[in-house]
Design a protein around this motif. Sequence first.
Motif, mmCIF file in Angstrom:
data_model
loop_
_atom_site.group_PDB
_atom_site.id
_atom_site.type_symbol
_atom_site.label_atom_id
_atom_site.label_comp_id
_atom_site.label_asym_id
_atom_site.label_seq_id
_atom_site.Cartn_x
_atom_site.Cartn_y
_atom_site.Cartn_z
ATOM 1 N N ASP A 194 -26.047 0.276 77.161
ATOM 2 C CA ASP A 194 -27.463 0.656 77.182
ATOM 3 C C ASP A 194 -27.811 1.528 75.981
ATOM 4 O O ASP A 194 -28.881 1.365 75.365
ATOM 5 N N VAL A 195 -26.938 2.480 75.659
ATOM 6 C CA VAL A 195 -27.199 3.360 74.522
ATOM 7 C C VAL A 195 -27.198 2.550 73.226
ATOM 8 O O VAL A 195 -28.030 2.770 72.335
ATOM 9 N N ARG A 196 -26.290 1.604 73.119
ATOM 10 C CA ARG A 196 -26.286 0.711 71.946
ATOM 11 C C ARG A 196 -27.622 0.003 71.812
ATOM 12 O O ARG A 196 -28.199 -0.083 70.724
ATOM 13 N N HIS A 197 -28.139 -0.527 72.933
ATOM 14 C CA HIS A 197 -29.420 -1.233 72.889
ATOM 15 C C HIS A 197 -30.559 -0.295 72.493
ATOM 16 O O HIS A 197 -31.471 -0.679 71.751
ATOM 17 N N ALA A 198 -30.501 0.943 72.963
ATOM 18 C CA ALA A 198 -31.509 1.925 72.564
ATOM 19 C C ALA A 198 -31.434 2.199 71.063
ATOM 20 O O ALA A 198 -32.461 2.311 70.382
ATOM 21 N N VAL A 199 -30.224 2.306 70.545
ATOM 22 C CA VAL A 199 -30.040 2.545 69.114
ATOM 23 C C VAL A 199 -30.533 1.346 68.303
ATOM 24 O O VAL A 199 -31.168 1.504 67.249
ATOM 25 N N ILE A 200 -30.242 0.133 68.769
ATOM 26 C CA ILE A 200 -30.744 -1.060 68.080
ATOM 27 C C ILE A 200 -32.265 -1.055 68.059
ATOM 28 O O ILE A 200 -32.895 -1.368 67.039
ATOM 29 N N ALA A 201 -32.886 -0.695 69.189
ATOM 30 C CA ALA A 201 -34.348 -0.662 69.256
ATOM 31 C C ALA A 201 -34.920 0.328 68.245
ATOM 32 O O ALA A 201 -35.891 0.030 67.535
ATOM 33 N N ALA A 202 -34.324 1.522 68.157
ATOM 34 C CA ALA A 202 -34.796 2.515 67.191
ATOM 35 C C ALA A 202 -34.573 2.031 65.764
ATOM 36 O O ALA A 202 -35.434 2.206 64.892
ATOM 37 N N SER A 203 -33.428 1.409 65.513
ATOM 38 C CA SER A 203 -33.113 0.928 64.166
ATOM 39 C C SER A 203 -34.048 -0.198 63.758
ATOM 40 O O SER A 203 -34.487 -0.269 62.593
ATOM 41 N N ARG A 204 -34.370 -1.078 64.689
ATOM 42 C CA ARG A 204 -35.295 -2.162 64.374
ATOM 43 C C ARG A 204 -36.699 -1.632 64.085
ATOM 44 O O ARG A 204 -37.407 -2.138 63.201
ATOM 45 N N GLU A 205 -37.101 -0.617 64.828
ATOM 46 C CA GLU A 205 -38.415 -0.028 64.577
ATOM 47 C C GLU A 205 -38.447 0.626 63.191
ATOM 48 O O GLU A 205 -39.436 0.513 62.457
ATOM 49 N N MET A 210 -39.950 0.259 57.266
ATOM 50 C CA MET A 210 -39.422 0.367 55.905
ATOM 51 C C MET A 210 -38.638 -0.904 55.567
ATOM 52 O O MET A 210 -37.442 -0.839 55.255
ATOM 53 N N PRO A 211 -39.254 -2.059 55.604
ATOM 54 C CA PRO A 211 -38.509 -3.319 55.453
ATOM 55 C C PRO A 211 -37.830 -3.475 54.098
ATOM 56 O O PRO A 211 -36.818 -4.185 54.003
ATOM 57 N N ASP A 212 -38.360 -2.844 53.079
ATOM 58 C CA ASP A 212 -37.747 -2.950 51.755
ATOM 59 C C ASP A 212 -36.689 -1.880 51.505
ATOM 60 O O ASP A 212 -35.981 -1.933 50.499
ATOM 61 N N GLN A 213 -36.608 -0.926 52.422
ATOM 62 C CA GLN A 213 -35.675 0.184 52.228
ATOM 63 C C GLN A 213 -34.570 0.249 53.280
ATOM 64 O O GLN A 213 -33.539 0.879 53.048
ATOM 65 N N VAL A 214 -34.766 -0.365 54.445
ATOM 66 C CA VAL A 214 -33.822 -0.241 55.563
ATOM 67 C C VAL A 214 -33.523 -1.617 56.126
ATOM 68 O O VAL A 214 -34.404 -2.485 56.192
ATOM 69 N N THR A 215 -32.276 -1.817 56.565
ATOM 70 C CA THR A 215 -31.885 -3.074 57.192
ATOM 71 C C THR A 215 -30.965 -2.819 58.373
ATOM 72 O O THR A 215 -30.226 -1.835 58.400
ATOM 73 N N THR A 216 -31.018 -3.732 59.344
ATOM 74 C CA THR A 216 -30.052 -3.732 60.450
ATOM 75 C C THR A 216 -29.072 -4.884 60.305
ATOM 76 O O THR A 216 -28.314 -5.177 61.242
ATOM 77 N N ALA A 217 -29.058 -5.557 59.154
ATOM 78 C CA ALA A 217 -28.183 -6.719 58.955
ATOM 79 C C ALA A 217 -26.717 -6.296 58.998
ATOM 80 O O ALA A 217 -26.280 -5.451 58.205
ATOM 81 N N TRP A 218 -25.959 -6.884 59.914
ATOM 82 C CA TRP A 218 -24.550 -6.535 60.052
ATOM 83 C C TRP A 218 -23.730 -7.040 58.869
ATOM 84 O O TRP A 218 -22.798 -6.397 58.400
ATOM 85 N N TRP A 219 -24.080 -8.224 58.354
ATOM 86 C CA TRP A 219 -23.295 -8.835 57.287
ATOM 87 C C TRP A 219 -23.736 -8.266 55.938
ATOM 88 O O TRP A 219 -24.910 -8.274 55.596
ATOM 89 N N LYS A 220 -22.772 -7.794 55.151
ATOM 90 C CA LYS A 220 -23.073 -7.123 53.887
ATOM 91 C C LYS A 220 -23.866 -8.021 52.943
ATOM 92 O O LYS A 220 -24.711 -7.542 52.191
#
Length: 351
Positions: A194-205, A210-220
């Motif tokens: 659940d905490v992982r999902h909360a962190v993903i939600a915050a990271s996606r937001e 900041m789409p040009d400055q931040v990414t959640t892409a796992w693959w380098k």
Amino acid sequence: MGSDATVLEVPGPDGGREVRVSSPGRVLWPEQGITKLDLARYLVEVGDAFVAANGARPVSLQRFPAGVDGEQFFSKNPPKGAPPYVRSVPVTYPSGRSHPQLVVDEPAGAVWAAQMNTVVFHPWASRADAPDLPDQVRIDLDPQPGTDVADAVRAALELRSVLEEAGLVAFVKTSGNRGLHVFAPVEPTHEFLDVRHAVIAASRELERRMPDQVTTAWWKEERGARIFADYNQANRDRTMAGAYSPRALPHAPVSCPVRWDELEGTDPTRFTVLTVPDRLREVGDPWEGMHDDPGSLDTLLQWWDRDVEDGLGELPFPPDFPKMPGEPPRVQPSRARHTEQGTTEQQRPER
């Protein structure tokens, strides 16, 4: 390097303890000439703040018997001969296996770990009395090639706003390297997934803002010159260097808590084993009282549910984890495309 020993008097909740440090002249950071005894004395000086941040939690010890340039290994369960003030707690790993994990409850425990050549301390996001229920949201803002700490600072400041909108109070520290770690205390009422999902939600937001400055892409290969919001640090048995923990880098940096109003312009290289004790005496601990008023994950989990309904589901787990429900294929995107193209070519009929 001498083979003699030094005994340090270490203050603690039950009075002073004498901790023996063998081979005190062993050099752990050659470029700085910082010895094992220097490390032990550092942990005495920052002991209260160190324990406030990392104590009463399962912790892994990253040990360097020949210094930071030599071989290293991790200790999780207490070695033989551990003193009575160092305890352990059973924890469950992603494999489902259970095993005792070290717990540091007082500064003497940290100094004893230094005697065992521990340089980096990796505490869990949960406490020893409830190891399955994290009481911290943790997001590692990791600069990718083409970015630097200034980019991470901008992302951290926006992430603070995201978490505030979710009803959480954020705290920040340097990673001890190029990145920043953003924490938020929460009630220990949810399991790691659940905490992982909360962190993903915050990271996606954060990524949306900041789409040009931040990414959640796992693959380098998909990250580009952006800050990677590493959501996988929220998983069970995934840890980062604790607050006030030294790092195994040549200039002996420390993962150091900072105030939000001093974050811009902060130079993480200034926070070292040699400088942090004076800083702590001068400005105090920016993380003092962090857990006095923990927040709720409710809003972040609502954001997670919203994103799932919009087609944004689970993200990849680390490779050492078992395959998880809803997880996308664990294959590098370019390799997957190559495989798909090869299959198409094989299935294409002859002319």
